[in-house]
Design a protein around this motif. Sequence first.
Motif, mmCIF file in Angstrom:
data_model
loop_
_atom_site.group_PDB
_atom_site.id
_atom_site.type_symbol
_atom_site.label_atom_id
_atom_site.label_comp_id
_atom_site.label_asym_id
_atom_site.label_seq_id
_atom_site.Cartn_x
_atom_site.Cartn_y
_atom_site.Cartn_z
ATOM 1 N N GLY A 1 6.101 17.944 2.933
ATOM 2 C CA GLY A 1 5.376 18.765 3.888
ATOM 3 C C GLY A 1 3.912 18.449 4.009
ATOM 4 N N CYS A 2 3.423 17.432 3.267
ATOM 5 C CA CYS A 2 1.986 17.143 3.286
ATOM 6 C C CYS A 2 1.578 16.265 4.464
ATOM 7 C CB CYS A 2 1.556 16.500 1.974
ATOM 8 S SG CYS A 2 2.120 14.803 1.771
ATOM 9 N N GLY A 3 2.527 15.726 5.220
ATOM 10 C CA GLY A 3 2.190 14.952 6.412
ATOM 11 C C GLY A 3 2.245 13.452 6.235
ATOM 12 N N LYS A 4 3.029 12.954 5.265
ATOM 13 C CA LYS A 4 3.100 11.508 5.022
ATOM 14 C C LYS A 4 3.654 10.771 6.236
ATOM 15 C CE LYS A 4 5.781 12.002 1.506
ATOM 16 N NZ LYS A 4 5.818 13.466 1.529
ATOM 17 N N THR A 5 4.725 11.307 6.797
ATOM 18 C CA THR A 5 5.375 10.601 7.912
ATOM 19 C C THR A 5 4.454 10.505 9.116
ATOM 20 O OG1 THR A 5 7.588 11.243 7.178
ATOM 21 C CG2 THR A 5 7.325 10.683 9.503
ATOM 22 N N SER A 6 3.769 11.581 9.445
ATOM 23 C CA SER A 6 2.837 11.544 10.575
ATOM 24 C C SER A 6 1.700 10.565 10.316
ATOM 25 C CB SER A 6 2.287 12.948 10.836
ATOM 26 O OG SER A 6 3.311 13.826 11.237
ATOM 27 N N LEU A 7 1.245 10.516 9.073
ATOM 28 C CA LEU A 7 0.168 9.586 8.727
ATOM 29 C C LEU A 7 0.644 8.142 8.882
ATOM 30 C CD1 LEU A 7 -2.711 9.274 7.672
ATOM 31 C CD2 LEU A 7 -1.797 9.381 5.330
ATOM 32 N N VAL A 8 1.863 7.842 8.438
ATOM 33 C CA VAL A 8 2.405 6.489 8.603
ATOM 34 C C VAL A 8 2.550 6.155 10.082
ATOM 35 C CG1 VAL A 8 4.445 5.050 8.246
ATOM 36 C CG2 VAL A 8 3.597 6.469 6.380
ATOM 37 N N ALA A 9 3.034 7.127 10.876
ATOM 38 C CA ALA A 9 3.209 6.889 12.315
ATOM 39 C C ALA A 9 1.874 6.584 12.982
ATOM 40 C CB ALA A 9 3.875 8.103 12.956
ATOM 41 N N LYS A 10 0.861 7.372 12.656
ATOM 42 C CA LYS A 10 -0.449 7.155 13.269
ATOM 43 C C LYS A 10 -1.041 5.824 12.821
ATOM 44 C CE LYS A 10 -3.651 8.791 16.010
ATOM 45 N NZ LYS A 10 -3.363 9.091 17.424
ATOM 46 N N ALA A 11 -0.830 5.484 11.551
ATOM 47 C CA ALA A 11 -1.335 4.197 11.053
ATOM 48 C C ALA A 11 -0.653 3.043 11.779
ATOM 49 C CB ALA A 11 -1.100 4.088 9.547
ATOM 50 N N LEU B 1 -2.632 5.726 -2.137
ATOM 51 C CA LEU B 1 -3.318 6.796 -1.413
ATOM 52 C C LEU B 1 -2.507 8.080 -1.545
ATOM 53 C CD1 LEU B 1 -5.405 7.987 0.562
ATOM 54 C CD2 LEU B 1 -3.960 7.154 2.439
ATOM 55 N N GLU B 2 -3.067 9.034 -2.267
ATOM 56 C CA GLU B 2 -2.458 10.357 -2.316
ATOM 57 C C GLU B 2 -2.946 11.147 -1.109
ATOM 58 O OE1 GLU B 2 -1.821 14.177 -5.317
ATOM 59 O OE2 GLU B 2 -3.302 12.619 -5.818
ATOM 60 N N VAL B 3 -2.017 11.676 -0.342
ATOM 61 C CA VAL B 3 -2.387 12.413 0.868
ATOM 62 C C VAL B 3 -3.191 13.644 0.439
ATOM 63 C CG1 VAL B 3 -1.575 13.603 2.917
ATOM 64 C CG2 VAL B 3 -0.350 11.594 2.064
ATOM 65 N N PRO B 4 -4.443 13.729 0.838
ATOM 66 C CA PRO B 4 -5.281 14.840 0.363
ATOM 67 C C PRO B 4 -4.995 16.125 1.131
ATOM 68 C CG PRO B 4 -6.532 13.450 1.849
ATOM 69 C CD PRO B 4 -5.188 12.791 1.705
ATOM 70 N N GLU B 5 -5.390 17.230 0.522
ATOM 71 C CA GLU B 5 -5.322 18.490 1.242
ATOM 72 C C GLU B 5 -6.277 18.442 2.430
ATOM 73 O OE1 GLU B 5 -5.994 21.925 -1.091
ATOM 74 O OE2 GLU B 5 -4.253 21.626 -2.396
ATOM 75 N N LEU B 6 -5.881 19.104 3.497
ATOM 76 C CA LEU B 6 -6.724 19.135 4.687
ATOM 77 C C LEU B 6 -7.990 19.937 4.417
ATOM 78 C CD1 LEU B 6 -4.028 19.695 7.457
ATOM 79 C CD2 LEU B 6 -5.396 17.645 7.100
ATOM 80 N N LYS B 7 -9.116 19.401 4.858
ATOM 81 C CA LYS B 7 -10.384 20.102 4.710
ATOM 82 C C LYS B 7 -10.557 21.101 5.846
ATOM 83 C CE LYS B 7 -12.513 16.066 2.522
ATOM 84 N NZ LYS B 7 -13.590 15.047 2.620
ATOM 85 N N GLY B 8 -11.499 22.004 5.660
ATOM 86 C CA GLY B 8 -11.732 23.031 6.663
ATOM 87 C C GLY B 8 -12.048 22.465 8.024
ATOM 88 N N SER B 9 -12.905 21.441 8.048
ATOM 89 C CA SER B 9 -13.259 20.843 9.334
ATOM 90 C C SER B 9 -12.060 20.176 9.981
ATOM 91 C CB SER B 9 -14.384 19.827 9.137
ATOM 92 O OG SER B 9 -14.000 18.824 8.205
ATOM 93 N N PHE C 1 0.859 -1.178 0.000
ATOM 94 C CA PHE C 1 0.000 0.000 0.000
ATOM 95 C C PHE C 1 0.900 1.234 0.000
ATOM 96 C CE2 PHE C 1 -2.524 3.343 1.941
ATOM 97 C CZ PHE C 1 -3.792 3.164 1.380
ATOM 98 N N THR C 2 0.695 2.155 -0.953
ATOM 99 C CA THR C 2 1.569 3.313 -1.142
ATOM 100 C C THR C 2 0.877 4.592 -0.711
ATOM 101 O OG1 THR C 2 2.686 2.241 -3.002
ATOM 102 C CG2 THR C 2 2.924 4.630 -2.800
ATOM 103 N N ILE C 3 1.517 5.352 0.162
ATOM 104 C CA ILE C 3 1.081 6.693 0.555
ATOM 105 C C ILE C 3 2.041 7.678 -0.102
ATOM 106 C CG2 ILE C 3 0.728 8.262 2.497
ATOM 107 C CD1 ILE C 3 0.343 5.757 4.261
#
Length: 1732
Positions: free
Chosen positions: A455-465, A603-611, A448-450
């Motif tokens: 600067g988009c937050g890939k590393t933090s996303l991998v850590a949380k996963a 999975l392309e790391v999406p832009e953060l939404k307003g919420s 599975f590829t992220i």
Amino acid sequence: MGCGGSTHKSKPVLVPEEDIPTDLQLVNLRDDSKGQNSSKASNEDVGEQSPDRPAEPPQFFTLPLSTETVMRGDMSKMYPSEAKVVRIFTSSTFTDTRNERNWLMERVYPKLKTFCQNRGYDFQVVDMRWGIRDEAQDDHMTTDICLNEVQLCKELSTGPFFVSFMSHKYGYRDFPRRIPATEFEKLISGVTCESAKEMLNKWFLLDDNSVPPTYMLQSISTLLPDTKSEVTELSKEAWGSWWTQHSTMHSALAQSAQVTLEPSERRSYIESVSEAEVRTAVEGLTSDTRERLVWFRRIVTDIERVDAQAEYNILRRYKDLSNDDEKDKESKDLLDKLEEETLTNNIPSENVYNYEVNWQTKEGISPDSNPSHKEYLSKLCNDFETRLVSLCENAFNQKTKVRSQEPFFQEVLQHLTFCQNKCESFHGREGSLQEIEKYLRGPVRHPFTIYGPSGCGKTSLVAKAAKRCYKVHGGKSINIIRFIGTTSASTTLPALLSSILQQLMQAAKTIKKGGLDIANLNAKEMAEEMIMMLEYVAQRCPVVLFLDSLDQLEPSHDARRLRWLPLVLPANVKVIVSTLPEAQYEVFPVLMANFKDTPGCMLEVPELKGSDITNILNQWLAAAGRKLTPKQRSLVLNAFQNCPLPLFLRLSFDEACKWKSFAKPELCILQPTVRDCINKHFGEMERFHGKTFVSRSLSYLTASKSGLSEAELDDILSCDNQVLDDVYRFWTPPIRRLPPLLVIRMKRDLGHYVVNRGADGRQVFYWYHRQFIEAAKERYCNDQESLKEFHDGLAHFFAGTWSTGNLKPFLDKKGKEMIAERHAASQPLKLGEQYNIRKLGNQAFHRTRSHNLALLKTECLLNLDFLTAKISCLGVRSVLDDFHEARITFPDDLALEEVGKALQLSQRALAHDVRLLHTQLLGRIRSARARRLPELADLLARCEDSGGPYLEPDRPMMKATGGILLHSIDVHADRISHMVVNIAGTVAVTCGNQGLVTIFDLLAGKILKTISDVGTEPKRVQLANSDRSLILSLEEGIQAYDLLTGTKMWSVDIEEQFEFVLGGPNFSRVLVIGIPHLIFLDALTGTPVGVESLPPDIVIRNPVVITGCEKYMVIASMWSKPVVVFDAINLKLSHFTEGLTRYMDDRENKQSDLVDNLLISHDGNILYVVNAAMYELLQVDIATLQVIKSYPGNDKEFRDVKLHLSQDSHYIYFCHSGCVSALELATGRRATILNKQGAIHNEDVSTPDMKTFVTYSNDSSVHIFDLNKSENQPAIEFKDYKDYERSQFSLVLKNPGIEQLMPLDSTGRYFLAIRDEITPKRLATLSVFDTALLKYIYQGNWINFIRERELIDIKQAGSWKVSFKMKERYRILDIRTMTISCKVQDEEPLASDHCLMVNGGKELAIQTEGYMDVKIVDIETGEKLYILKSGKDRRLKNSLTNTTGTKIVADCDLGHILVFDVIRRQLEVEITPQMVNETHKLIVEPAAITSDGRFLFFTIDNDHEFYTKRKGKFVTSIFVFDISIKTPTRVLCDEEFYSKGDMDLDPKSVVSIWGLHILDNTRLVSNHDDFVVRVWDFTTGTLLHRLTDHKSYVLVSFCPGSSLLVTYSKKAEDFTIRLWDIQTWNCVAIYRCDYKIKDLQLLGPNSSSLIGRLKDDVQPIIFKLKGPGSEKYQTISVEQSQSSPGVSLEGTIELNLSDSLVELPCRSYPDSDDDEYDYDFEDDDDTTDDDY
């Protein structure tokens, strides 16, 4: 004087007046800190709790950690820091311990630093007396800094962490800078003085952004701006005003606290900073950990009797004195309570040192004027050093007992710690996390590829996963987590795979005794083992592999091509990876090519939404204990809309956290971009810590190779005079060194923007994010001259230039030149027993980058000790990288060029054993020009004089540096099958038989990338699409790869046998010839673009020969006549011929030619065809297919060669007979461009300009030659064909090579060489070689017998005699007369080749016809003496005898062993398999028998199965049979060794024994095909030694009576020779040449010289043992030997064996000077069983 323990007392002494600042004056000289906890550096300066009340220590595991928890990647736990550091906080009031601190700083701390360094630890001292800047005082950070440093020391330090010097002074008392609103309002209500209340309300403002609301003490400069004035009077007045107001506010708060607050709340307003330090230190300690505290207590016995009025200014430094007697009394009471209750109750008595001294009038404590004070300080220093060493030693020993200190354990733990740190500030991304969780739970069996931009937050996303993953599987999964690039072991592919494999094995508890030898696996093998282990472990539990930042992998080993990553995962295995999407990093295109069409894998790391943004901001603020006003919040959210990157949001949040609710709008500003945010952060760091200090600190950090430790940066800055001049503006300490606190706090303020990582076995810190690296380079390292300066500073540090007492110059404030010691860490090559990897990995790098050529050479690249150490611990590749970079920087330096080339040529040898370095350099650097360089002469002299004994051959045995050979690159483990070079001559591509494609940078001489596992036996590779892609032919089809990235572009499976040819514009078309189908493909996409068929009646059969250009593609069948031409532009058949024709000169009748090879010109007008019948080259007009011209050849020139056309179309060049030759097309003249390089035969060649030639050879290496590089290289000489042919034939008619070599007597001086002359008459020669004179002195010749195989089995038959068999009869030849001295008389021809000397050399033992018995013959007369009867109807096979010839041992077809007694003339014993409890047949090959004939040793294959049921092996054992009692006594088998888990062995493989050698009456040596030589005590069955140094099949040679054993190998992977001391079994000397040596042996029992032969060489090779210590093994030299053959041996004698005799004069042989010898050795893979 008595001083030291509590029972010792000293007399009072007095001290003179000195102008030393008071505590209150000193605080504005101290540096800053923001009071941040290290794990939340970016948030805690804004307020989760009051920093004047130290945070409770974090809850984490206490050591030892659970191995299983760590290995399984359990992210439900918290993990502690595992930094290897001893960090001591020294606590006391500042003024009264000046002398103690200074003495310790000068005399003790450097020693402790060295002690810790040698044990692999950093040593740091936190001394709050110096290093805090004005800004820290301005923001009231002093107390916070102190208490946070105590807490950090407690958390980080190994062993002791807190040392108190508390004496008679309680010290400075402060009040908090932040007070909760409810508490502040209570305090205000209790203040009775209105002016004080007004003052408090003026200085404290309510910050509603703090949660809970908090009153903040404003910075001093806010209300008193003149404190920062450059005008001294204004500044002094402002500071005076502050201290007056501070005193008033403190008194008011302290008095109110006594009335309004609970006792536990009052403490912060009453206690001194020193007591707060002690309290923070002792909190949470247990009785077992209190030994980490030490108290050195100085008692001035008469201090209470000192006249306070007369010595006020001196006395107030040592005790509390003020204008308020009541306050002084309160301080005294608080001090007594602190000492009696807190210190005494918490510090073990053995850690309390009491010293009693007397007051020195008007001086206090003065070692300069009072000898007893000097004695006291000396005693203190000694006690301090002794006690701390003891405490540290105990702590180190405790750590070594637990798993947490193993490097591999540390590696896993660092990634877990990094993961939990990244998770702390992670919020949002719920949609992405759910998608990952869906993958984890789903059936998809692909990685599975992220992916996303920097600067988009890939590393933090991998850590949380990773953290969630453990819960997904209910805590049952094994999670392997790697954040690539954050540790040195996660940067390269081999290191990464090794650590993953180890963790898998340990987590699943699959390790068996001995384990898997991962260190000896290459990257490909480790990848295979990893996949196998994943499959095995996943059968028991889920396995999830997280690999963040694949783009951070170093590109070596083809890492970014991801061949090591399984495309299809085993069941129950998941792999999650992340990467940048840019193609330049190579990873993403590979992943896209493989998985873009697979649902649920990308999975392309999406832009953060307003919420999400709002939620994340709320979560971060809550964690930080902060709020924002509506306007401030809106400002942050609006800024993010313009730069929607999580990194920008984080940077903006960090800035917004500093905003107070009362902050003015114009002060609440956010930067528009990430780079601007980073620069603002840097600017604030410069303001707070000092611009000079920060800029130069971050410059060193950014210029570093892989990061720096705090201690390293501290040392580096301590040697930087600019930094020290800035730090010392207000005060100069006793030693010229940076206050250590500065680096520690600067790093903490950098927060999560730097990361701790492993590098060279140490924990260092470096920028984590690319954005920070780039910003720091732009801001601090953009000037090349400045960058050189920083590299120079780093190089001096790693060189240890300013350590161990070396004084560095500087200018004092008056401009006077001074020198001072900097106490930097020493940098030896080894720290204790371990190599100093930090030095070895960094010193050469920085010397090169600083452009300091002289020091680069003397310290590193021409320093033998440095090279040896670095190769030993980091490998030869790391050294070659140093030379590569140095050669780019210093391209004209001959010394670097020579040594670099020598090391490159020696790669294979040095990877085998670094001890070969000396002889490799000596053997390869032979150029007279190079050896005249003083620096190279010194290096080679060191090679000769250091390192102990070494072997020196009597002539060159290695490829030399210099000359035309630029690079020699080892590539494939197996043969290279094809090579192609691009038109520019900058890149070469090879393919090999093991499914490997390698791409080279020809200019740098290094591998760019490898593509592994491409398929079955790639046969040919070509470049297409303007050299941008490569087309590969395999057994199963065609594949195309992008040349830049190595990414597979397309593949086409082809079932039938096929060939392909490229053509068309830019070679963009592929014609696939799959008989009978012909298909055109687009070379870019692999899609069919046309189909064509052969003309009627034209048959093309395999093998097919092809050639192509942009206009045409031409095909033909080898050894056939038709030639077919296709239009490569229009993709159709153009024309053909049924047979090439030409007009003969004398008749004009046409003749057809058979095609053997084809080559087309670049313009497509001329076709060159090799005529298979005449082996001539034909020039054919492509349009008419008529022969224009022919070039004569022979069967060795054009046969089976690959023809190439030079780019200017003037020459055809090719390889034949191992040489590179060229044909000048205009004249037909020929030239040999490159001869064979010793044993190395060139197999194919390419050149862009007829000057630079690239070849691959039979040693699986690529060689790059530059004909312009050698001054002595003659110009290419083209000759007429007949002259050229004669010169080539003269190379063939060279001197005969040696087929056999044997000693003629026991002195070792004379050897017999049997040589085979390669001439038309096939002449054989017996020559006598004198090892003292190094020449042949005598020879005899005869013709034709070797060719006819009638002269065989030549063996030694006594002194100066040999036996041989000719025409089925044995003869004895007397070498002194070259006459037959004896013919064996027999009526029937003897059928056996087995002839043994027995009975002390008086008789010959020969098997009779029919192989049934043994005939004994008199060696003088040849008469039969008697027959040894076997006694039964059987056929004898192999036979041997002992050295005295008293026993004959033979095996037979029944599988029995027969032992004959020669003296008694009878069969002594018949050994059957049943006698040794075996079912196998018994053999005596190999076998040995002791000289006394008592013990027989023979081998048999035993069924020993080890490791697993799946993988095992049969092991050959040695039976010891006592002939005297007819019973086996021992079985020698190394079961312990073979019971280890060797997973790399094939199932049921056999470990055989190649030879047995008897050393003496008790010891036996066996050499095995597991490459191990074993030494046994055969009387006890004990294995004495294993000699495991060889990496291939090893041969053993031993001369009875010698003190040395010889081992050597004849395989290309291990051409090493080793001499062993048979008493100590130390390797005395080691040598590796480039060629295969045979018959290697000692000259004699009293000699340390060796003799051997090279297959095609003209005379034996002699190795002499030289160097220090060699004399021990040389009892008599060859030159001293007075051995004489008894007759004058000179010239040539005819052997009267045949009517066909020829006489040849004894040849003279040239001196072995340089490269005179052109060896022609057999291939590396021709070793047969007979060789063993």
